[in-house]
Design an enzyme around this catalytic site. Structure first.
Site, PDB file in Angstrom:
ATOM      1  N   GLY A  10       0.819  -1.208   0.000  1.00  0.00           N
ATOM      2  CA  GLY A  10       0.000   0.000   0.000  1.00  0.00           C
ATOM      3  C   GLY A  10       0.853   1.258   0.000  1.00  0.00           C
ATOM      4  O   GLY A  10       2.090   1.190   0.045  1.00  0.00           O
ATOM      5  N   LEU A  12       1.431   3.653   2.283  1.00  0.00           N
ATOM      6  CA  LEU A  12       2.298   3.860   3.442  1.00  0.00           C
ATOM      7  C   LEU A  12       3.248   2.687   3.649  1.00  0.00           C
ATOM      8  O   LEU A  12       4.444   2.883   3.894  1.00  0.00           O
ATOM      9  CB  LEU A  12       1.452   4.088   4.700  1.00  0.00           C
ATOM     10  CG  LEU A  12       2.229   4.312   5.991  1.00  0.00           C
ATOM     11  CD1 LEU A  12       3.206   5.472   5.868  1.00  0.00           C
ATOM     12  CD2 LEU A  12       1.277   4.543   7.155  1.00  0.00           C
ATOM     13  N   ALA A  60      -5.163  -2.184   5.916  1.00  0.00           N
ATOM     14  CA  ALA A  60      -6.493  -1.725   6.330  1.00  0.00           C
ATOM     15  C   ALA A  60      -7.446  -1.722   5.150  1.00  0.00           C
ATOM     16  O   ALA A  60      -7.027  -1.673   3.992  1.00  0.00           O
ATOM     17  CB  ALA A  60      -6.415  -0.318   6.918  1.00  0.00           C
ATOM     18  N   THR A 101      -6.684   6.738  12.281  1.00  0.00           N
ATOM     19  CA  THR A 101      -7.224   7.852  11.509  1.00  0.00           C
ATOM     20  C   THR A 101      -7.958   8.856  12.390  1.00  0.00           C
ATOM     21  O   THR A 101      -8.464   8.484  13.464  1.00  0.00           O
ATOM     22  CB  THR A 101      -8.213   7.302  10.455  1.00  0.00           C
ATOM     23  OG1 THR A 101      -8.913   8.367   9.818  1.00  0.00           O
ATOM     24  CG2 THR A 101      -9.243   6.372  11.095  1.00  0.00           C
ATOM     25  N   TYR A 125     -16.244   3.242   8.454  1.00  0.00           N
ATOM     26  CA  TYR A 125     -14.784   3.155   8.438  1.00  0.00           C
ATOM     27  C   TYR A 125     -14.192   3.633   9.764  1.00  0.00           C
ATOM     28  O   TYR A 125     -13.335   2.968  10.359  1.00  0.00           O
ATOM     29  CB  TYR A 125     -14.236   3.985   7.277  1.00  0.00           C
ATOM     30  CG  TYR A 125     -12.747   4.194   7.317  1.00  0.00           C
ATOM     31  CD1 TYR A 125     -11.862   3.143   7.086  1.00  0.00           C
ATOM     32  CD2 TYR A 125     -12.203   5.454   7.582  1.00  0.00           C
ATOM     33  CE1 TYR A 125     -10.491   3.332   7.127  1.00  0.00           C
ATOM     34  CE2 TYR A 125     -10.834   5.654   7.622  1.00  0.00           C
ATOM     35  CZ  TYR A 125      -9.984   4.588   7.395  1.00  0.00           C
ATOM     36  OH  TYR A 125      -8.623   4.782   7.444  1.00  0.00           O
TER      37      TYR A 125
END
Length: 289
Positions: A10, A12, A60, A101, A125
Protein backbone atom coordinates in the site's frame (compact mmCIF):
# COMPACT_ATOMS: atom_id res chain seq x y z
CA UNK A 1 15.85 -4.95 15.14
CA UNK A 2 13.69 -6.77 12.62
CA UNK A 3 10.39 -5.03 11.71
CA UNK A 4 7.34 -6.78 10.26
CA UNK A 5 5.16 -4.51 8.06
CA UNK A 6 1.57 -5.37 7.09
CA UNK A 7 0.03 -3.78 4.01
CA UNK A 8 3.52 -3.57 2.50
CA UNK A 9 2.20 -2.95 -1.02
CA UNK A 10 0.00 0.00 0.00
CA UNK A 11 0.91 3.70 -0.08
CA UNK A 12 2.30 3.86 3.44
CA UNK A 13 3.58 0.29 3.77
CA UNK A 14 5.60 0.74 0.57
CA UNK A 15 7.37 3.81 1.97
CA UNK A 16 7.88 2.24 5.41
CA UNK A 17 9.65 -0.71 3.77
CA UNK A 18 11.83 1.67 1.75
CA UNK A 19 12.69 3.71 4.84
CA UNK A 20 13.69 0.60 6.81
CA UNK A 21 15.94 -0.46 3.92
CA UNK A 22 17.51 3.02 3.76
CA UNK A 23 18.51 2.70 7.41
CA UNK A 24 19.80 -0.84 7.14
CA UNK A 25 16.96 -2.21 9.29
CA UNK A 26 15.59 -5.56 8.18
CA UNK A 27 11.98 -5.16 7.07
CA UNK A 28 9.71 -8.12 6.39
CA UNK A 29 6.74 -7.01 4.31
CA UNK A 30 3.46 -8.88 4.01
CA UNK A 31 0.34 -8.07 2.03
CA UNK A 32 -2.89 -10.05 1.66
CA UNK A 33 -1.21 -12.67 -0.57
CA UNK A 34 1.35 -13.45 2.13
CA UNK A 35 -0.90 -13.08 5.18
CA UNK A 36 -4.65 -12.61 5.41
CA UNK A 37 -5.02 -10.57 8.59
CA UNK A 38 -8.61 -11.83 9.04
CA UNK A 39 -7.20 -15.37 9.51
CA UNK A 40 -5.90 -15.68 13.11
CA UNK A 41 -3.85 -18.81 12.38
CA UNK A 42 -2.20 -17.22 9.34
CA UNK A 43 -1.23 -14.21 11.46
CA UNK A 44 0.22 -16.42 14.16
CA UNK A 45 2.16 -18.60 11.71
CA UNK A 46 3.60 -15.86 9.49
CA UNK A 47 4.61 -13.47 12.29
CA UNK A 48 6.04 -16.27 14.44
CA UNK A 49 8.16 -17.47 11.51
CA UNK A 50 9.43 -13.94 10.89
CA UNK A 51 10.34 -13.44 14.58
CA UNK A 52 10.34 -9.63 14.42
CA UNK A 53 11.04 -7.23 17.27
CA UNK A 54 8.18 -4.98 16.16
CA UNK A 55 5.13 -4.90 13.91
CA UNK A 56 4.00 -1.81 11.97
CA UNK A 57 0.39 -2.52 11.02
CA UNK A 58 -0.44 -0.51 7.88
CA UNK A 59 -2.90 -2.97 6.31
CA UNK A 60 -6.49 -1.72 6.33
CA UNK A 61 -9.79 -1.52 4.50
CA UNK A 62 -9.63 2.14 3.43
CA UNK A 63 -12.49 2.51 0.91
CA UNK A 64 -14.56 4.89 3.06
CA UNK A 65 -17.66 5.00 0.84
CA UNK A 66 -17.59 1.27 0.09
CA UNK A 67 -17.42 0.61 3.84
CA UNK A 68 -20.98 1.98 4.16
CA UNK A 69 -22.15 -0.71 1.73
CA UNK A 70 -19.94 -3.48 3.11
CA UNK A 71 -19.76 -2.81 6.87
CA UNK A 72 -19.11 -6.44 7.85
CA UNK A 73 -16.07 -6.70 5.59
CA UNK A 74 -14.71 -3.37 6.84
CA UNK A 75 -15.13 -4.49 10.46
CA UNK A 76 -13.58 -7.88 9.75
CA UNK A 77 -10.44 -6.29 8.32
CA UNK A 78 -9.98 -3.17 10.44
CA UNK A 79 -11.29 -4.38 13.80
CA UNK A 80 -10.98 -8.19 13.88
CA UNK A 81 -7.83 -8.24 11.71
CA UNK A 82 -6.11 -5.73 13.97
CA UNK A 83 -7.15 -7.78 16.99
CA UNK A 84 -5.65 -10.91 15.42
CA UNK A 85 -2.28 -9.21 15.02
CA UNK A 86 -2.42 -7.72 18.51
CA UNK A 87 -3.02 -11.19 20.00
CA UNK A 88 0.09 -12.53 18.27
CA UNK A 89 2.12 -9.53 19.47
CA UNK A 90 0.95 -10.22 23.04
CA UNK A 91 1.83 -13.92 22.82
CA UNK A 92 5.28 -13.24 21.39
CA UNK A 93 5.98 -10.06 23.40
CA UNK A 94 6.38 -7.89 20.29
CA UNK A 95 5.75 -4.15 20.28
CA UNK A 96 3.09 -3.02 17.81
CA UNK A 97 2.32 0.16 15.90
CA UNK A 98 -1.22 0.62 14.60
CA UNK A 99 -1.90 3.20 11.88
CA UNK A 100 -5.27 4.77 12.63
CA UNK A 101 -7.22 7.85 11.51
CA UNK A 102 -8.83 11.09 12.64
CA UNK A 103 -12.13 9.45 11.59
CA UNK A 104 -12.30 7.94 15.10
CA UNK A 105 -13.54 11.40 16.21
CA UNK A 106 -16.90 12.98 15.34
CA UNK A 107 -15.31 15.57 13.03
CA UNK A 108 -17.12 18.56 14.53
CA UNK A 109 -15.89 21.88 15.96
CA UNK A 110 -12.69 23.75 15.12
CA UNK A 111 -10.32 22.77 17.93
CA UNK A 112 -7.51 20.39 16.93
CA UNK A 113 -8.15 16.89 18.24
CA UNK A 114 -5.80 15.76 21.01
CA UNK A 115 -4.58 12.12 21.06
CA UNK A 116 -6.56 11.32 24.22
CA UNK A 117 -9.81 13.07 23.27
CA UNK A 118 -13.04 11.06 23.47
CA UNK A 119 -13.70 9.03 20.33
CA UNK A 120 -17.06 9.06 18.55
CA UNK A 121 -16.80 7.90 14.90
CA UNK A 122 -19.20 9.31 12.33
CA UNK A 123 -19.08 6.51 9.71
CA UNK A 124 -18.45 2.76 9.32
CA UNK A 125 -14.78 3.15 8.44
CA UNK A 126 -14.17 5.32 11.51
CA UNK A 127 -16.03 2.87 13.74
CA UNK A 128 -13.97 -0.06 12.45
CA UNK A 129 -10.69 1.77 13.03
CA UNK A 130 -11.88 2.79 16.49
CA UNK A 131 -12.62 -0.84 17.35
CA UNK A 132 -9.13 -1.71 16.12
CA UNK A 133 -7.74 0.85 18.57
CA UNK A 134 -9.80 -0.66 21.39
CA UNK A 135 -8.50 -4.15 20.60
CA UNK A 136 -4.90 -2.97 20.86
CA UNK A 137 -5.48 -1.03 24.06
CA UNK A 138 -7.18 -4.02 25.68
CA UNK A 139 -4.58 -6.58 24.60
CA UNK A 140 -1.24 -4.77 24.68
CA UNK A 141 0.94 -2.56 26.81
CA UNK A 142 3.74 -1.99 24.28
CA UNK A 143 1.84 -0.22 21.53
CA UNK A 144 1.79 2.94 19.43
CA UNK A 145 -1.46 4.21 17.91
CA UNK A 146 -0.61 6.78 15.23
CA UNK A 147 -3.56 8.63 13.70
CA UNK A 148 -2.99 10.11 10.26
CA UNK A 149 -5.09 12.03 7.72
CA UNK A 150 -5.30 13.08 4.06
CA UNK A 151 -2.56 10.66 2.98
CA UNK A 152 -0.74 10.68 -0.36
CA UNK A 153 2.14 8.57 -1.63
CA UNK A 154 3.76 7.35 -4.81
CA UNK A 155 2.36 3.83 -4.54
CA UNK A 156 -1.41 3.86 -5.00
CA UNK A 157 -4.37 6.14 -5.60
CA UNK A 158 -4.85 9.44 -3.79
CA UNK A 159 -6.40 12.91 -4.02
CA UNK A 160 -3.44 14.47 -5.84
CA UNK A 161 -3.43 11.86 -8.60
CA UNK A 162 -7.20 12.21 -8.94
CA UNK A 163 -6.98 16.01 -9.23
CA UNK A 164 -4.20 15.82 -11.84
CA UNK A 165 -6.21 13.31 -13.89
CA UNK A 166 -9.46 15.28 -13.71
CA UNK A 167 -7.63 18.52 -14.47
CA UNK A 168 -6.21 17.03 -17.67
CA UNK A 169 -9.47 15.34 -18.69
CA UNK A 170 -11.97 18.09 -17.84
CA UNK A 171 -10.05 21.30 -17.27
CA UNK A 172 -12.32 22.01 -14.30
CA UNK A 173 -13.05 20.50 -10.88
CA UNK A 174 -15.40 21.21 -7.97
CA UNK A 175 -13.91 20.63 -4.52
CA UNK A 176 -15.34 21.02 -1.01
CA UNK A 177 -14.09 24.05 0.89
CA UNK A 178 -15.54 23.50 4.38
CA UNK A 179 -13.59 20.40 5.47
CA UNK A 180 -10.28 21.39 7.10
CA UNK A 181 -7.23 19.22 7.70
CA UNK A 182 -3.56 18.59 6.90
CA UNK A 183 -2.22 16.58 3.95
CA UNK A 184 0.31 13.87 4.79
CA UNK A 185 3.11 12.59 2.53
CA UNK A 186 3.84 8.92 3.22
CA UNK A 187 7.56 9.46 2.55
CA UNK A 188 7.75 11.93 5.46
CA UNK A 189 5.44 9.87 7.64
CA UNK A 190 7.46 6.69 7.13
CA UNK A 191 10.58 8.39 8.47
CA UNK A 192 8.73 9.38 11.63
CA UNK A 193 7.23 5.92 12.12
CA UNK A 194 10.63 4.24 11.84
CA UNK A 195 12.01 6.75 14.36
CA UNK A 196 9.15 5.93 16.74
CA UNK A 197 9.23 2.15 16.46
CA UNK A 198 12.84 2.11 17.68
CA UNK A 199 11.79 3.70 20.99
CA UNK A 200 9.58 2.73 23.91
CA UNK A 201 7.60 5.99 23.91
CA UNK A 202 4.31 4.12 23.71
CA UNK A 203 0.84 5.63 23.46
CA UNK A 204 -1.48 7.51 21.11
CA UNK A 205 -0.07 10.03 18.65
CA UNK A 206 -1.17 12.21 15.76
CA UNK A 207 1.01 12.73 12.69
CA UNK A 208 0.46 14.83 9.56
CA UNK A 209 2.52 17.35 7.65
CA UNK A 210 2.41 20.83 9.18
CA UNK A 211 -0.15 23.44 8.16
CA UNK A 212 -3.90 23.47 7.53
CA UNK A 213 -6.04 23.80 4.41
CA UNK A 214 -9.40 22.88 2.94
CA UNK A 215 -9.66 20.29 0.17
CA UNK A 216 -10.34 23.24 -2.18
CA UNK A 217 -7.14 25.00 -1.10
CA UNK A 218 -5.23 21.73 -1.43
CA UNK A 219 -6.53 21.27 -4.99
CA UNK A 220 -5.69 24.86 -5.96
CA UNK A 221 -2.11 24.42 -4.67
CA UNK A 222 -1.76 21.12 -6.56
CA UNK A 223 -2.61 22.79 -9.87
CA UNK A 224 -0.44 25.80 -9.07
CA UNK A 225 2.63 23.69 -8.30
CA UNK A 226 1.97 21.38 -11.24
CA UNK A 227 1.87 24.32 -13.65
CA UNK A 228 -1.81 23.70 -14.41
CA UNK A 229 -3.26 27.00 -13.28
CA UNK A 230 -5.54 26.99 -16.33
CA UNK A 231 -7.66 24.36 -14.53
CA UNK A 232 -10.77 25.94 -13.01
CA UNK A 233 -11.25 25.00 -9.34
CA UNK A 234 -14.71 25.76 -7.94
CA UNK A 235 -15.29 25.71 -4.17
CA UNK A 236 -18.46 23.93 -3.04
CA UNK A 237 -19.95 23.13 0.35
CA UNK A 238 -20.08 19.59 1.67
CA UNK A 239 -23.87 19.83 1.57
CA UNK A 240 -23.86 20.79 -2.11
CA UNK A 241 -21.27 18.16 -3.00
CA UNK A 242 -23.27 15.44 -1.21
CA UNK A 243 -26.36 16.50 -3.16
CA UNK A 244 -24.40 16.13 -6.42
CA UNK A 245 -22.94 12.75 -5.42
CA UNK A 246 -25.37 11.03 -3.01
CA UNK A 247 -24.66 7.80 -1.13
CA UNK A 248 -21.28 8.80 0.26
CA UNK A 249 -20.09 8.27 3.81
CA UNK A 250 -20.20 11.26 6.13
CA UNK A 251 -16.85 13.06 6.22
CA UNK A 252 -15.38 15.02 9.15
CA UNK A 253 -15.60 18.79 8.80
CA UNK A 254 -12.79 19.15 11.33
CA UNK A 255 -9.72 17.00 10.65
CA UNK A 256 -7.39 19.29 12.58
CA UNK A 257 -5.21 17.11 14.84
CA UNK A 258 -2.70 18.26 17.42
CA UNK A 259 0.88 17.04 16.96
CA UNK A 260 2.26 18.62 20.14
CA UNK A 261 2.81 15.20 21.73
CA UNK A 262 5.38 14.33 19.04
CA UNK A 263 7.67 17.11 20.23
CA UNK A 264 6.91 16.38 23.89
CA UNK A 265 8.21 12.83 23.36
CA UNK A 266 11.28 13.92 21.42
CA UNK A 267 10.11 13.31 17.84
CA UNK A 268 10.43 15.79 14.97
CA UNK A 269 7.34 17.25 13.35
CA UNK A 270 6.87 16.68 9.62
CA UNK A 271 7.65 19.46 7.10
CA UNK A 272 4.92 21.84 5.83
CA UNK A 273 2.42 20.19 3.49
CA UNK A 274 3.22 22.61 0.64
CA UNK A 275 6.86 21.49 0.72
CA UNK A 276 5.77 17.85 0.85
CA UNK A 277 3.52 18.42 -2.17
CA UNK A 278 6.41 19.96 -4.13
CA UNK A 279 8.67 16.99 -3.45
CA UNK A 280 5.88 14.54 -4.24
CA UNK A 281 5.11 16.16 -7.61
CA UNK A 282 8.82 16.02 -8.47
CA UNK A 283 8.89 12.35 -7.49
CA UNK A 284 5.93 11.30 -9.62
CA UNK A 285 7.13 13.47 -12.54
CA UNK A 286 10.42 11.54 -12.43
CA UNK A 287 8.57 8.22 -12.38
CA UNK A 288 6.35 9.23 -15.30
CA UNK A 289 9.43 10.02 -17.41
Amino acid sequence: MKVFVTGAKGQLGHDVMNELARRGIEGIGADVDEMDITDPEACRRVIAEARPGAVIHCAAYTAVDEAERHPKLCMKVNAEGTGNIAKVCRELDIKMMYISTDYVFDGQGTRPWEPDDARDPLNVYGQAKYEGELAIEELLEKYFIVRIAWVFGVNGRNFIKTMLRLGKERGAVSVVDDQIGSPTYTFDLARLLVDMIQTEQYGRYHATNEGLCSWYEFAAEIFKQAGMEHVSVTPVSTEAYTAMYPGQARRPMNSRISKDKLEEKGFKRLPPWQDALRRYLEEIAGENK
